[in-house]
Design an enzyme around this catalytic site. Structure first.
Site, mmCIF file in Angstrom:
data_model
loop_
_atom_site.group_PDB
_atom_site.id
_atom_site.type_symbol
_atom_site.label_atom_id
_atom_site.label_comp_id
_atom_site.label_asym_id
_atom_site.label_seq_id
_atom_site.Cartn_x
_atom_site.Cartn_y
_atom_site.Cartn_z
ATOM 1 N N HIS A 72 20.133 -46.358 -22.636
ATOM 2 C CA HIS A 72 19.083 -46.581 -21.633
ATOM 3 C C HIS A 72 18.336 -45.284 -21.370
ATOM 4 O O HIS A 72 18.942 -44.252 -21.134
ATOM 5 C CB HIS A 72 19.697 -47.099 -20.319
ATOM 6 C CG HIS A 72 19.976 -48.568 -20.342
ATOM 7 N ND1 HIS A 72 20.018 -49.342 -19.202
ATOM 8 C CD2 HIS A 72 20.202 -49.419 -21.373
ATOM 9 C CE1 HIS A 72 20.268 -50.597 -19.535
ATOM 10 N NE2 HIS A 72 20.393 -50.663 -20.846
ATOM 11 N N TYR A 200 18.555 -50.465 -8.896
ATOM 12 C CA TYR A 200 19.287 -50.184 -7.658
ATOM 13 C C TYR A 200 18.315 -50.457 -6.516
ATOM 14 O O TYR A 200 17.238 -49.851 -6.478
ATOM 15 C CB TYR A 200 19.701 -48.707 -7.596
ATOM 16 C CG TYR A 200 20.767 -48.293 -8.587
ATOM 17 C CD1 TYR A 200 22.108 -48.247 -8.223
ATOM 18 C CD2 TYR A 200 20.442 -47.907 -9.888
ATOM 19 C CE1 TYR A 200 23.099 -47.839 -9.119
ATOM 20 C CE2 TYR A 200 21.424 -47.495 -10.793
ATOM 21 C CZ TYR A 200 22.746 -47.462 -10.394
ATOM 22 O OH TYR A 200 23.718 -47.055 -11.287
ATOM 23 N N PRO A 292 30.881 -46.418 -6.331
ATOM 24 C CA PRO A 292 30.336 -46.731 -7.659
ATOM 25 C C PRO A 292 28.833 -46.507 -7.803
ATOM 26 O O PRO A 292 28.299 -46.628 -8.906
ATOM 27 C CB PRO A 292 30.670 -48.218 -7.818
ATOM 28 C CG PRO A 292 30.788 -48.741 -6.427
ATOM 29 C CD PRO A 292 31.312 -47.615 -5.597
ATOM 30 N N TYR A 383 22.565 -38.188 -13.058
ATOM 31 C CA TYR A 383 22.917 -39.553 -13.479
ATOM 32 C C TYR A 383 23.387 -39.573 -14.931
ATOM 33 O O TYR A 383 24.377 -40.243 -15.266
ATOM 34 C CB TYR A 383 21.714 -40.492 -13.285
ATOM 35 C CG TYR A 383 22.087 -41.955 -13.385
ATOM 36 C CD1 TYR A 383 22.489 -42.670 -12.257
ATOM 37 C CD2 TYR A 383 22.067 -42.626 -14.610
ATOM 38 C CE1 TYR A 383 22.849 -44.006 -12.346
ATOM 39 C CE2 TYR A 383 22.427 -43.958 -14.710
ATOM 40 C CZ TYR A 383 22.816 -44.647 -13.576
ATOM 41 O OH TYR A 383 23.180 -45.970 -13.674
HETATM 42 C C1 PHB Z 1 28.177 -51.895 -13.564
HETATM 43 O O1 PHB Z 1 27.476 -52.319 -14.481
HETATM 44 O O2 PHB Z 1 29.268 -52.418 -13.285
HETATM 45 C C2 PHB Z 1 27.709 -50.733 -12.757
HETATM 46 C C3 PHB Z 1 26.576 -50.058 -13.168
HETATM 47 C C4 PHB Z 1 26.111 -48.990 -12.421
HETATM 48 C C5 PHB Z 1 26.783 -48.622 -11.258
HETATM 49 C C6 PHB Z 1 27.931 -49.277 -10.863
HETATM 50 C C7 PHB Z 1 28.392 -50.357 -11.614
HETATM 51 O O3 PHB Z 1 26.300 -47.577 -10.535
#
Ligand code: PHB
Ligand code: APR
Length: 388
Positions: A72, A200, A292, A383
């Site tokens: 990505h 997000y 997460p 990131y």
């Molecule tokens: C996921 O795809 O499970 C995932 C992706 C990005 C994140 C957290 C979880 O920041």
């Protein structure tokens, strides 16, 4: 039984360490409490930093990731109706690889099988002994019998609830913790992803994330109060709430379907210092937990393993000092990933005690990302992963 490095825990940290060490000619044994099927049944995150992908290639398990994973170039940060794209390649020259942790784990197990590595599943009552001597050992029970393994080192890769961290005396540990007042309700569904890249979203109703595993498998999350139970969320209620939190410009594209997996996970930041105690070295979730939001959990486990692997190879190569700096090196990177995960979590969620001032702060942060290439560069560097 004797081995050079005894690895407690056969999750991603333990498997990757074992794989790297075996390829370097260092003998390991992995002790795992659960069955292999149980470990492979866990649905976890899916974003690999540049450095994690490199380490997996170095470990000889990059082929399927490179064939089936999705590199990505960027991601979207949405605020109500506005969408900001951070272009990773333009901002810092790096990408991330979208490839599920479950697949990483499967590739590691397959590679370990192919080289005949020793894994013992279904162990109980693991106890670590003589960690401050040159001859540590581990005892455990399996099928009603007691066993002992002697080694040079013990790697504590047994996650947050493992025995390794707890084997360091409490007075020699310092713990830092932040509990967030919400959790993530996650759904996996056999549907095409919302967009080609992750979204997000910060919305007045709460945070949402649209992620994916591949072209036909999607992973979505919404922020929920800690009091909510997964049984109270029907698939329909989940999709309705997710759609409401996405910008109108993309919400119409959402393809829904039955959930394959649905679960709620609380959000926590946690660090235990030091990450070394005599001959015990902690890696991954055994030493730290990140919320997460920054996709850092697996990636921090990988960088810890990378540092420990380097240290062990140097040690067996005759460098007596090589392992001295493991804890400091690992913790410096851990804290920077903690900071990033905390800041993205704070920028993107609705906190029960936030008022209009904090909401303006979130707006200003997202505006800064929209208007400043330097801000996007900092986000992209963090990131896609700081160097290790
Ligand atoms: C996921 O795809 O499970 C995932 C992706 C990005 C994140 C957290 C979880 O920041
Ligand atoms: N004895 C043996 N094995 C144990 C013990 C024990 N006492 N306690 C826990 N384990 C095993 C667990 O069953 C698990 O398989 O240790 C393993 C730890 O794996 P994870 O919790 O997955 O931790 P880690 O390998 O550090 O993985 C890093 O990154 O994305 C994040 O949290 C996510 O799992 C992920 C982590």
């Amino acid at each position: 039984m004797r081995s050079q490095v005894i690895i407690i825990g056969g999750g991603p940290s333990g498997l990757l360490l074992s794989q790297l060490l075996n390829r370097a000619g260092i003998a390991t044994v992995v002790l795992e409490r659960q069955s292999r099927d149980h470990v492979l049944g866990r649905i976890r995150a899916g974003v690999l930093e540049h450095g994690t992908a490199q380490l997996l290639r170095q470990a000889g398990v990059g082929a399927r990731m490179d064939a089936e994973g999705h590199p990505h170039d960027g991601c979207y940060l949405a605020h109500d109706q506005q969408m900001v794209r951070v272009d990773f390649t333009e901002s810092c020259g790096r990408q991330v690889m979208v490839y599920g942790q479950t697949e990483v784990t499967r590739d590691l197990y397959d590679a370990q099988d192919a080289m005949g590595a020793t894994h013992i599943h279904g162990v109980r009552d693991v106890v670590l002994h003589d960690l401050l001597t040159d001859a540590p050992f581990v005892t455990y029970e399996k099928d009603g019998r007691q066993h002992r393994i002697d080694g040079d080192f013990i790697a504590g890769c047994d996650g947050f609830h493992g025995v390794s961290r707890a084997s360091i005396p409490a007075e020699s540990r310092r713990e830092y913790e932040k509990i967030y007042p919400f959790g993530w309700l996650g759904v996996l569904s056999r549907t095409p992803p919302l967009m080609e890249e992750l979204v997000y979203a910060n919305h007045p109703r709460g945070f949402a994330l649209a992620s994916m595993r591949n072209d036909t498998l999607s992973r979505y999350y919404i922020q929920v109060p800690l009091s909510h139970r997964v049984e109270d969320w029907s698939d329909d209620a989940f999709w309705t709430e997710l759609r409401a939190r996405l910008p109108d410009s993309v919400a119409g594209r959402l393809v829904t379907g039955p959930s394959i997996e649905k679960s709620i996970a609380p959000l926590r930041s946690f660090v235990s210092e030091p990450m070394r105690w005599g001959r015990l070295f902690l890696c991954g979730d055994a030493a730290h937990i990140v919320p997460p939001t920054g996709a850092k959990g697996l990636n921090l486990a990988a960088s810890d393993v990378g540092y420990l692997f380097e240290g062990l190879v140097a040690h067996y190569g005759g460098d007596g000092e090589a392992l001295e700096h493991y804890s400091d090196r690992a913790l410096r990177r851990v804290w920077k990933a903690m900071r990033f995960s905390w800041s993205v979590t704070t920028m993107m969620h609705r906190f029960p005690d936030h008022g209009p001032y904090e909401q303006r702060m979130q707006q200003a942060e997202l505006d800064l990302l929209a208007s400043s290439a330097a801000a996007r560069q900092a986000f992209a560097e963090n990131y896609t992963g700081l160097a290790f």
